[in-house]
Motif scaffolding. Structure first.
Motif, PDB file in Angstrom:
ATOM      1  N   MET A   1      48.158   9.792  46.379  1.00 25.17           N
ATOM      2  CA  MET A   1      47.360   9.156  47.411  1.00 25.17           C
ATOM      3  C   MET A   1      46.582  10.224  48.160  1.00 25.17           C
ATOM      4  O   MET A   1      47.111  11.240  48.535  1.00 25.17           O
ATOM      5  CB  MET A   1      48.272   8.381  48.354  1.00 25.17           C
ATOM      6  N   SER A   2      45.340   9.965  48.406  1.00 25.49           N
ATOM      7  CA  SER A   2      44.492  10.916  49.113  1.00 25.49           C
ATOM      8  C   SER A   2      44.818  10.889  50.607  1.00 25.49           C
ATOM      9  O   SER A   2      45.150   9.861  51.171  1.00 25.49           O
ATOM     10  CB  SER A   2      43.027  10.532  48.894  1.00 25.49           C
ATOM     11  N   THR A   3      44.710  12.053  51.254  1.00 25.35           N
ATOM     12  CA  THR A   3      44.989  12.113  52.685  1.00 25.35           C
ATOM     13  C   THR A   3      43.703  12.199  53.498  1.00 25.35           C
ATOM     14  O   THR A   3      43.764  12.359  54.693  1.00 25.35           O
ATOM     15  CB  THR A   3      45.872  13.330  53.015  1.00 25.35           C
ATOM     16  N   GLU A   4      42.551  12.095  52.827  1.00 22.32           N
ATOM     17  CA  GLU A   4      41.291  12.158  53.539  1.00 22.32           C
ATOM     18  C   GLU A   4      41.132  10.925  54.421  1.00 22.32           C
ATOM     19  O   GLU A   4      41.579   9.850  54.096  1.00 22.32           O
ATOM     20  CB  GLU A   4      40.122  12.209  52.546  1.00 22.32           C
ATOM     21  N   ALA A   5      40.470  11.109  55.545  1.00 21.43           N
ATOM     22  CA  ALA A   5      40.212  10.007  56.466  1.00 21.43           C
ATOM     23  C   ALA A   5      38.930  10.313  57.218  1.00 21.43           C
ATOM     24  O   ALA A   5      38.511  11.456  57.302  1.00 21.43           O
ATOM     25  CB  ALA A   5      41.374   9.832  57.428  1.00 21.43           C
ATOM     26  N   HIS A   6      38.316   9.275  57.762  1.00 14.46           N
ATOM     27  CA  HIS A   6      37.133   9.493  58.586  1.00 14.46           C
ATOM     28  C   HIS A   6      37.094   8.447  59.694  1.00 14.46           C
ATOM     29  O   HIS A   6      37.673   7.383  59.584  1.00 14.46           O
ATOM     30  CB  HIS A   6      35.859   9.462  57.739  1.00 14.46           C
TER      31      HIS A   6
END
Length: 69
Positions: A1-6
């Motif tokens: 799972m990607s941990t990127e967020a915006h």
């Protein structure tokens, strides 16, 4: 799972999105305009099964957690 967020405005959130509020990630169950005001109402579910109602202005910002691909 990607941990990127915006960060994104409430008015761009959709059902099924995951949002991060104060470090906790919630799944958006429903989103609808609040009757009689400009506010938006989000029904959220926490990973532990608890639920939260979040009400804010359309321009309020929350952190949109990245979706798993």
């Amino acid at each position: 799972m990607s941990t990127e967020a915006h960060n994104t405005k409430l008015k761009t959130i959709r059902n099924g999105d995951s949002v991060r509020i104060s470090g906790e990630v919630f799944l958006v169950d429903s989103i609808e305009p609040q009757e009689g005001s400009r506010n938006i109402r989000l029904e959220l579910t926490a990973p532990d099964g608890g639920s939260v109602t979040f009400i804010g202005l359309p321009k309020a910002k929350v952190q949109l957690a990245a979706r798993a691909s």
